[in-house]
Design an enzyme around this catalytic site. Structure first.
Site, PDB file in Angstrom:
ATOM      1  N   ARG A   1      55.338  20.959 -11.061  1.00  0.00           N
ATOM      2  CA  ARG A   1      54.127  20.727 -10.268  1.00  0.00           C
ATOM      3  C   ARG A   1      53.746  21.996  -9.526  1.00  0.00           C
ATOM      4  NH1 ARG A   1      53.843  16.219  -5.478  1.00  0.00           N
ATOM      5  NH2 ARG A   1      55.237  17.748  -4.543  1.00  0.00           N
TER       6      ARG A   1
ATOM      7  N   TYR B   1      52.219  17.536   7.191  1.00  0.00           N
ATOM      8  CA  TYR B   1      53.012  18.727   6.853  1.00  0.00           C
ATOM      9  C   TYR B   1      52.621  19.403   5.552  1.00  0.00           C
ATOM     10  CZ  TYR B   1      55.419  14.628   4.955  1.00  0.00           C
ATOM     11  OH  TYR B   1      55.700  13.425   4.365  1.00  0.00           O
ATOM     12  N   LYS B   2      51.699  18.808   4.774  1.00  0.00           N
ATOM     13  CA  LYS B   2      51.333  19.454   3.506  1.00  0.00           C
ATOM     14  C   LYS B   2      50.169  20.423   3.764  1.00  0.00           C
ATOM     15  CE  LYS B   2      52.433  15.212   0.863  1.00  0.00           C
ATOM     16  NZ  LYS B   2      53.838  15.255   0.690  1.00  0.00           N
TER      17      LYS B   2
ATOM     18  N   ASP C   1      46.051   6.138   0.977  1.00  0.00           N
ATOM     19  CA  ASP C   1      47.050   7.149   1.320  1.00  0.00           C
ATOM     20  C   ASP C   1      46.418   8.505   0.986  1.00  0.00           C
ATOM     21  OD1 ASP C   1      49.103   9.043   1.210  1.00  0.00           O
ATOM     22  OD2 ASP C   1      50.607   7.578   0.604  1.00  0.00           O
TER      23      ASP C   1
ATOM     24  N   PHE D   1      53.059   6.643  -4.606  1.00  0.00           N
ATOM     25  CA  PHE D   1      54.224   7.313  -4.025  1.00  0.00           C
ATOM     26  C   PHE D   1      55.285   6.268  -3.648  1.00  0.00           C
ATOM     27  CE2 PHE D   1      56.692   9.533  -0.810  1.00  0.00           C
ATOM     28  CZ  PHE D   1      56.911  10.741  -1.454  1.00  0.00           C
TER      29      PHE D   1
HETATM   30  C1  PLP Z   1      51.516  10.369  -1.139  1.00  0.00           C
HETATM   31  C2  PLP Z   1      52.606  10.277  -0.109  1.00  0.00           C
HETATM   32  N1  PLP Z   1      52.693   9.176   0.657  1.00  0.00           N
HETATM   33  C3  PLP Z   1      53.648   9.051   1.599  1.00  0.00           C
HETATM   34  C4  PLP Z   1      54.584  10.048   1.805  1.00  0.00           C
HETATM   35  C5  PLP Z   1      55.691   9.826   2.805  1.00  0.00           C
HETATM   36  O1  PLP Z   1      55.389  10.317   4.043  1.00  0.00           O
HETATM   37  P1  PLP Z   1      56.427  10.313   5.250  1.00  0.00           P
HETATM   38  O2  PLP Z   1      57.677  10.935   4.776  1.00  0.00           O
HETATM   39  O3  PLP Z   1      55.716  11.098   6.318  1.00  0.00           O
HETATM   40  O4  PLP Z   1      56.649   8.923   5.695  1.00  0.00           O
HETATM   41  C6  PLP Z   1      54.517  11.220   1.057  1.00  0.00           C
HETATM   42  C7  PLP Z   1      55.510  12.298   1.257  1.00  0.00           C
HETATM   43  O5  PLP Z   1      55.584  13.278   0.574  1.00  0.00           O
HETATM   44  C8  PLP Z   1      53.501  11.336   0.067  1.00  0.00           C
HETATM   45  O6  PLP Z   1      53.399  12.426  -0.710  1.00  0.00           O
END
Ligand code: PLP
Length: 418
Positions: A378, A228-229, A203, A126
């Protein structure tokens, strides 16, 4: 033979998780929501709990409320740890964003391996993970090594084996890849990295609440994940971080904030962090967000991760089955591992017009998937509340939008948020 819509309705009627769906606000009508892996639905209990928090706890208790609010990062952390992460109490705290928590843990880990100069991640990780490591490498004078991962199948063992050596301080990987849904073997990858003397930070944003995770049993060092997911904590919900108990005294957060301080209200002259995982807190905790996240996690705790995983695998298998039957001949290609034990709870379909198809579905067909570049539609069914008939309807409407070329009627301009 392809499953009929009636068959899907029968599957829903027999679904042991159908009472869990009733714990969420779902308006009557036919909106098919397949974006629980970006923003989970609102649990029915959340508005009442927040109203009580605002009026009674904040409104009437005022500053006295802090005596109980102070516990929230650890109580909500332990709740997530117990039901979704396989983590014994005292190793998970909730506060700050995933990005900030990732930075705190990555910095601490790099500093704990002073003789080693390399941080490792993969090019399909990500963006925030890659950017945080890029910034850390630049500021700490380290090297960032970016391994190549297949955007459909994920990172291979060969690539990882070749990319981690005795100069590697830290490896940061996603358990479930954000675009393809490819799932890594947590235990095997953890051992591989640890055998080379490096620390590993997982992660878990697309994994927590979707697949069983055994952080303690897999010997994991560090992990972060968002609220939040699948955890349904609402937009901007705080994220969790995990630090294995025996590593806690050794690792020091780069942010020496007062919520990490052992005797916080002594207001002492120097930083003396908590001996436990609370040393990774920083500033004032997001109390309303923690309260909402606790309500978001409760339905998952009630359902149990084994049942959630079984349903998630069945829903994604149905997507793949209908893709093969209807969509493959319309120019789609499966961009997610076919084997259920190699993917999380979302599926990506490649199509040259993925963006316009996505937009047409949202604007005209009452289906909410999302788009991920370069050309992926997706679909993220959340096992807690997505029904088999939702998946059937979504795939049927995707088929209609392409067969009728309806997607050609919508703009191909990409908005700022996709
Ligand atoms: C795999 C992954 N890592 C990190 C993040 C970023 O998280 P945050 O915006 O809470 O910092 C996301 C956000 O969608 C994500 O999907």
């Amino acid at each position: 033979m392809v499953l009929s819509r009636e068959d899907a309705v029968v599957l829903d009627a027999a679904d042991p998780l159908s009472p869990i769906r009733d714990l969420f606000e779902i308006a009557a009508g036919d909106l098919v929501y397949l974006d629980g892996n970006s923003l989970g639905r609102l649990p029915r209990a959340t508005p009442g709990r927040l109203d009580d928090f605002v009026r009674r706890e904040w409104g009437a208790e005022l500053v006295r409320g802090w005596s109980s609010w102070m516990e929230l990062p650890t109580t909500v952390g332990d709740l997530i740890g117990e039901h979704l992460l396989g983590a014994a109490p005292g190793q998970v705290v909730v506060s700050d964003s995933t990005t900030v928590n990732l930075f705190k843990l990555a910095s601490a880990a790099a500093a704990a391996r002073p003789g080693r100069r390399v941080l490792v991640t993969d090019d399909d990780n990500f963006p925030t993970d890659r950017y945080v490591l890029e910034g850390l490498a630049a500021s700490a004078g380290l090297e960032l090594r970016i391994l190549h991962a297949d955007i459909d199948e994920g990172l291979s063992t060969e690539e990882l084996t070749a990319g981690v050596d005795d100069d590697t301080a830290l490896v940061v990987l996603s358990h479930v890849a954000y675009r393809s849904g490819a799932l890594l073997d947590m235990k095997a990858v953890t051992s591989l990295v640890q055998d080379r003397g490096a620390l590993l930070l997982w992660d878990l944003c697309h994994a927590a609440g979707a697949v069983p995770i055994d952080l303690d049993g897999s010997g994991v060092d560090l992990a972060v994940g968002c609220g939040y997911k699948y955890l349904n904590g609402g937009p901007g919900a705080p994220s969790f971080l995990y630090v294995r108990r025996d590593l806690q005294p050794e690792l020091v957060s780069p942010i020496w904030g007062w919520f990490a301080q052992r005797d916080q209200f002594a207001m002492g002259p120097t930083f003396q962090p908590h001996p436990d995982v609370r040393r990774f807190l920083a500033g004032t905790i997001p109390v309303a967000g923690l309260v909402a996240l606790e309500e978001g996690v409760r339905p998952l705790a009630q359902a149990g991760i084994a049942a959630l995983r079984a349903k998630g695998a069945a829903l994604t298998s149905l997507i793949i089955e209908l893709h093969d039957a209807w969509l493959a001949e319309l120019g789609f290609r499966l961009a997610t591992p076919r084997a259920a034990d190699r993917r999380g709870s979302h599926v990506s379909l490649e199509h040259p017009d993925a963006w316009r198809i996505c937009r047409a579905l949202i604007e005209r067909r009452g289906v909410i998937p999302d788009f991920r570049g370069p050309d992926r539609l997706r679909l993220g069914p959340a096992p807690a509340y997505t029904r088999f008939v939702d998946v059937w309807d979504a795939l049927d409407r995707i088929r209609q939008v392409v067969l009728t070329r309806e997607f050609e009627e919508v703009s191909d301009e990409l908005p700022a948020v996709t």
